[in-house]
Write an enzyme that holds these catalytic residues in place. Structure first.
Site, PDB file in Angstrom:
ATOM      1  N   CYS A 189      57.750  41.826  40.935  1.00 19.89           N
ATOM      2  CA  CYS A 189      56.367  41.368  41.071  1.00 19.89           C
ATOM      3  C   CYS A 189      56.114  40.526  42.313  1.00 19.89           C
ATOM      4  O   CYS A 189      55.087  40.687  42.980  1.00 19.89           O
ATOM      5  CB  CYS A 189      55.950  40.604  39.810  1.00 19.89           C
ATOM      6  SG  CYS A 189      57.004  39.170  39.432  1.00 19.89           S
ATOM      7  N   HIS A 227      55.583  36.200  36.109  1.00 14.99           N
ATOM      8  CA  HIS A 227      54.909  37.270  36.848  1.00 14.99           C
ATOM      9  C   HIS A 227      54.161  36.663  38.031  1.00 14.99           C
ATOM     10  O   HIS A 227      53.853  35.463  38.053  1.00 14.99           O
ATOM     11  CB  HIS A 227      53.926  38.001  35.915  1.00 14.99           C
ATOM     12  CG  HIS A 227      53.465  39.319  36.434  1.00 14.99           C
ATOM     13  ND1 HIS A 227      54.322  40.287  36.903  1.00 14.99           N
ATOM     14  CD2 HIS A 227      52.212  39.853  36.547  1.00 14.99           C
ATOM     15  CE1 HIS A 227      53.636  41.343  37.275  1.00 14.99           C
ATOM     16  NE2 HIS A 227      52.348  41.108  37.080  1.00 14.99           N
ATOM     17  N   ASP A 250      46.586  43.409  40.268  1.00 16.49           N
ATOM     18  CA  ASP A 250      48.018  43.352  39.980  1.00 16.49           C
ATOM     19  C   ASP A 250      48.700  44.562  40.610  1.00 16.49           C
ATOM     20  O   ASP A 250      48.749  45.641  40.016  1.00 16.49           O
ATOM     21  CB  ASP A 250      48.268  43.321  38.477  1.00 16.49           C
ATOM     22  CG  ASP A 250      49.728  42.993  38.140  1.00 16.49           C
ATOM     23  OD1 ASP A 250      50.552  42.972  39.071  1.00 16.49           O
ATOM     24  OD2 ASP A 250      50.025  42.767  36.948  1.00 16.49           O
TER      25      ASP A 250
END
Length: 661
Positions: free
Chosen positions: A416, A460, A476
């Site tokens: 991430c 994250h 995202d």
């Protein structure tokens, strides 16, 4: 001149060493490796010294050890103030005390110090598993004290016994079992303060958790950490997984290597000043200690806890670091708009890129701006790039100075933080304000306990871009590469790399967390407010401190009375065969010589029998031996060994009285 104190036996030193080792190992999770190696070396040296005949350490050797450890302590912590330096110093002092432990007096001092050191470990960890391990250390301490009790040689456990350590361990377990109800009374009824009498200094970096900086690989340790980060109970139904973004520090400043949180503009705006939305959801978070000030809330929080500041970026910062389990309530809107008008200073900050870093990425962003011109089209182009040619992995190849270039045009493998950082650089190069948001995503919903468990492995990083008329919008990029990371969780995205997460093992680990949550709720978070509401089921809303004291006195007296009755019954049960044999001996003697008076003890009776000179010399000697044996069995220890009592009974039966000719 008094005689020298006897040295400890091998079994006594083994118990003392085990207790000291348990107290030291309780601090192992938070002490640096070099300090733990030094402390364990001292414990090993103590054992070796005892095995080689109790060789004394010279004075210069002790001074050298003190100097070495002082240098190591200063090198590691730069200070001796704080929990970690203090615990390291305590462990070293305890190990040094064991090195010079030779007599019973030394051993008792070592046990007292080990008790303090063991209990101080609870300043760092109050989880159920660690508390149970601490009970194991307490059991060893009690067993060591039991082994140090003076006793006649006839009642000592032979060294050749197949279980020489069991009697002391059994006695320590009985002591713990008897003390547990009394400890429970103290836990419930000793009046608690609203805040601690003191606060220990916070050691930076002592716990794991989300940081206010991000560089290549910095989130990786969290993704591999399966410990709990926080637990959440919702007032209503659980939101969908794609809405479970737990906002932490927002990172706007980038120097080419590290993303950092912008320190300006920390304020507490009203709910509608920079955030607008509908459909607020309420929930309660139980946050594990992290030694960091960040609180986590669903995007975006509108009602925040007390003693908490909310920045313009909607991140929550507590006035003090979270050094213990913290429970707080918050409300968030999941459909929101933030900063529909972007201040010039914030615009400049979220468009800035360092000179001389990642030239290919900057060129790519500018090319998209020239070709596509529309912000939405540029965002789609970046997501399509990630979707078509990139892979999600927790073991990415190393990156160089131009980390974003190496990732985008070289390795194309990462997790991430790589995708969020690269996406923000591309957006800024294309003239779109963007920033990195760190926190957690997802979690495991425990249906039995009706709460959401968020682990450190759910850490994250995602991105936000600013769009005219919409404000900050969450993007995202990881979801474009690995949709299962968002839809199914971090574990599902890495099953190939973390095989131990498969099947029943993961389900068992998540279900066991229900016990941890109950422990935190019933024990760790039992504070003054909950103590005052103990009698609410009986219609009493609040308990005053004096009432608590009376409850403590009454409950503890009851417990002590029950324990005394149990001990007296056990003593009678163990003493009955011995006393019966003694009464039989007295009856035999009464038929030949004078009877024992009701108030006459066995030693006085033995002296009087010796003065009468009625019995033969051999018979008188045997009677004196039996009476002395009875004194040792009856009064030298609480419970006489069964084998010794049986032998005494047989000796009384075999006794044949003979008078002098």
């Amino acid at each position: 001149m008094s005689a020298a104190a006897p040295a400890l036996t091998s079994r006594q030193f083994a118990f003392i060493g085990a207790a000291v080792l348990a107290a030291v190992l309780a601090h192992a999770p938070h002490l640096p490796l070099v300090i733990m190696v030094l402390v364990l070396a001292l414990v090993a040296a103590s054992w070796l010294r005892h095995r080689r005949g109790d060789i004394a350490l010279p004075g210069w050797g002790k001074l050298a050890l003190i100097a070495v450890f002082a240098l190591v302590l200063v090198a590691q912590y730069r200070s001796v103030i704080g929990r970690e330096p203090g615990s390291a110093l305590a462990c070293a002092m305890l190990a040094s005390k064991l090195l010079e432990t030779r007599t019973r007096r030394d051993a008792l001092a070592a046990i007292c110090f080990a008790s303090f050191t063991l209990m101080s470990a609870l300043l760092f960890d109050t989880s159920l598993a660690f508390t149970l391990a601490t009970f194991g250390g307490v059991m060893l301490l009690l067993a060591a004290m039991r082994e140090l009790e003076p006793r006649p040689a006839a009642t000592a456990t032979p060294a050749s016994s197949p279980r020489p350590y069991w009697p002391a361990l059994r006695a320590s377990m009985i002591s713990l079992a008897v003390a547990a109800p009394l400890a429970l009374c103290g836990f419930l009824f000793i009046p608690r303060l609203d805040s601690p009498l003191w606060r220990t200094p916070v050691d930076a970096g002592a716990r794991t958790g989300i940081s206010d900086t991000m560089s290549p690989g910095s989130v990786q340790n969290l993704l591999l950490d399966d410990s709990a980060a926080f637990r959440v109970g919702f007032d209503a139904a659980l939101p969908s997984r794609v809405q479970l973004y737990w906002r932490g520090p927002v990172l706007s400043d980038f120097d080419g290597t590290t993303w950092r949180r912008r320190e300006s503009g920390i304020a507490r705006p009203e709910a509608g000043e920079s955030a607008a939305g509908s459909g607020a959801i309420g929930y309660e978070v139980t946050l594990e200690a992290s030694d960091k000030p960040w609180l986590f809330a669903l995007d975006v929080p509108v009602d925040i806890p007390a003693e908490t500041l909310r920045g313009r970026d909607m991140s929550l910062v507590r006035r003090r670091p979270v050094t213990e389990l913290l429970r707080y309530r918050a409300r968030s809107v999941l459909d929101y708009r933030i900063d529909q008008s972007l201040p010039p200073g914030l615009r400049r900050a979220t468009l800035a890129l360092p000179d001389g870093f990642n030239p290919r990425s900057v060129e790519q962003g500018r090319a998209w701006r020239n070709e596509l011109r529309d912000d939405d089209a540029i965002v789609r182009a970046a997501l399509e790039l990630f979707h078509n040619a990139f892979f999600y992995t927790l073991s990415p190849p190393p990156l160089g100075r131009d980390s974003v270039d190496d990732f985008l045009f070289g390795t194309k493998r990462g997790f991430c933080e790589h995708y969020a950082a690269a996406f923000v650089v591309l957006m800024r190069a294309a003239g779109i304000p963007a920033r990195v948001v760190t926190g957690y995503q997802g979690g495991y919903f425990n249906q039995v306990g009706n709460y959401l468990l968020v682990r450190q492995s759910d850490a994250h990083a995602w991105a936000e871009v600013w769009r005219a008329g919409h404000g900050w919008v969450r993007i995202d990029p990881t979801a474009a590469v690995s949709p299962q990371r968002v839809e199914l969780g971090a574990q599902a995205a890495t099953l190939g790399e973390r095989a131990w997460y498969r099947g029943w093992l993961l389900a068992a680990r998540n279900q066991v967390d229900l016990i941890n949550r109950g422990w935190n709720s019933l024990v760790v978070q039992f504070d003054a407010q909950r103590q005052q509401s103990l009698l609410q089921p009986f219609g009493i809303d609040r308990i005053e401190p004096d009432t608590l004291l009376w409850l403590l006195i009454g409950a503890s007296s009851l417990m002590l009375g029950l324990a005394a009755l149990w001990a007296m019954r056990a003593a009678r049960r163990h003493a009955a065969p011995l006393d019966a044999a003694y009464d039989a001996l007295c009856r035999k003697l009464a038929r030949i010589t004078t009877a024992r008076d009701a108030s006459e003890g066995p030693r006085d009776y033995a002296r009087r029998l010796g003065a009468t000179r009625v019995l033969s010399e051999r018979c008188a000697n045997e009677i004196q031996r039996l009476l002395a044996a009875y004194v040792g069995l009856r009064y030298a220890s609480a419970f006489a060994p069964s084998a010794a009592v049986e032998e005494f009974t047989r000796s009384v039966r075999r006794l044949r009285l003979q008078t002098r000719n």
